[in-house]
Design a protein around this motif. Structure first.
Motif, PDB file in Angstrom:
ATOM      1  N   ILE A  95       0.857  -1.188   0.000  1.00 24.19           N
ATOM      2  CA  ILE A  95       0.000   0.000   0.000  1.00 24.19           C
ATOM      3  C   ILE A  95       0.894   1.239   0.000  1.00 24.19           C
ATOM      4  O   ILE A  95       1.749   1.397   0.871  1.00 24.19           O
ATOM      5  N   LYS A  96       0.688   2.098  -1.012  1.00 28.06           N
ATOM      6  CA  LYS A  96       1.501   3.307  -1.155  1.00 28.06           C
ATOM      7  C   LYS A  96       1.070   4.364  -0.140  1.00 28.06           C
ATOM      8  O   LYS A  96      -0.087   4.460   0.243  1.00 28.06           O
ATOM      9  N   GLY A  97       2.032   5.182   0.285  1.00 27.49           N
ATOM     10  CA  GLY A  97       1.764   6.308   1.164  1.00 27.49           C
ATOM     11  C   GLY A  97       1.714   5.964   2.629  1.00 27.49           C
ATOM     12  O   GLY A  97       1.328   6.790   3.443  1.00 27.49           O
ATOM     13  N   VAL A  98       2.071   4.725   2.989  1.00 24.17           N
ATOM     14  CA  VAL A  98       2.053   4.314   4.379  1.00 24.17           C
ATOM     15  C   VAL A  98       3.468   3.875   4.760  1.00 24.17           C
ATOM     16  O   VAL A  98       4.139   3.182   3.985  1.00 24.17           O
ATOM     17  N   PHE A  99       3.921   4.258   5.933  1.00 25.20           N
ATOM     18  CA  PHE A  99       5.268   3.950   6.439  1.00 25.20           C
ATOM     19  C   PHE A  99       6.320   4.522   5.479  1.00 25.20           C
ATOM     20  O   PHE A  99       6.256   5.681   5.103  1.00 25.20           O
ATOM     21  N   ASP A 100       7.286   3.715   5.037  1.00 23.04           N
ATOM     22  CA  ASP A 100       8.402   4.200   4.205  1.00 23.04           C
ATOM     23  C   ASP A 100       8.118   4.137   2.707  1.00 23.04           C
ATOM     24  O   ASP A 100       8.958   4.500   1.896  1.00 23.04           O
ATOM     25  N   PHE A 101       6.946   3.662   2.311  1.00 20.21           N
ATOM     26  CA  PHE A 101       6.642   3.456   0.898  1.00 20.21           C
ATOM     27  C   PHE A 101       5.931   4.669   0.334  1.00 20.21           C
ATOM     28  O   PHE A 101       4.735   4.852   0.521  1.00 20.21           O
ATOM     29  N   VAL A 102       6.676   5.510  -0.403  1.00 19.58           N
ATOM     30  CA  VAL A 102       6.115   6.726  -0.996  1.00 19.58           C
ATOM     31  C   VAL A 102       6.256   6.667  -2.489  1.00 19.58           C
ATOM     32  O   VAL A 102       7.195   6.168  -3.017  1.00 19.58           O
TER      33      VAL A 102
END
Length: 102
Positions: A95-102
């Motif tokens: 899932i994009k935009g959560v934690f370190d995943f941008v």
């Protein structure tokens, strides 16, 4: 009247799938390795995937959606179920935009 074979078939239990996410909608995971895979026959591209270790201790491979990403080794991601049709064996997405995943 039930035959012997029919009664044996009823007593045999069916195997169930291992629930990697343990009935949760999402799980937190840490990236171990980021690489590319080639899709099945009619398609051709390099699909980005990552091997991650879930908070439960299990290791899975998940698909990185979208164009471009910022994932590295030890990045934290949120994993959800959902297979990618043209990549065999890939049953999870990030899932994009959560934690370190941008």
């Amino acid at each position: 009247m039930v035959t012997i074979k029919q009664s044996l078939q009823r007593s045999v239990k069916k195997k169930t799938k291992t629930l990697v996410l343990q009935n949760a909608p999402q799980k937190k995971a840490v990236c171990l390795k980021i690489y590319t895979m080639n899709p099945k026959k009619p398609n051709s591209a390099d699909r980005k995937v990552a091997k991650v270790k879930l908070s439960t201790g299990k290791v899975i491979i998940g698909y990185i959606p979208g164009e471009g990403h910022s994932l590295q080794q030890h990045s934290i991601v949120l994993v959800e179920g959902g297979r990618v049709k043209d990549l065999p064996g890939i049953k999870f997405r990030f899932i994009k935009g959560v934690f370190d995943f941008v």
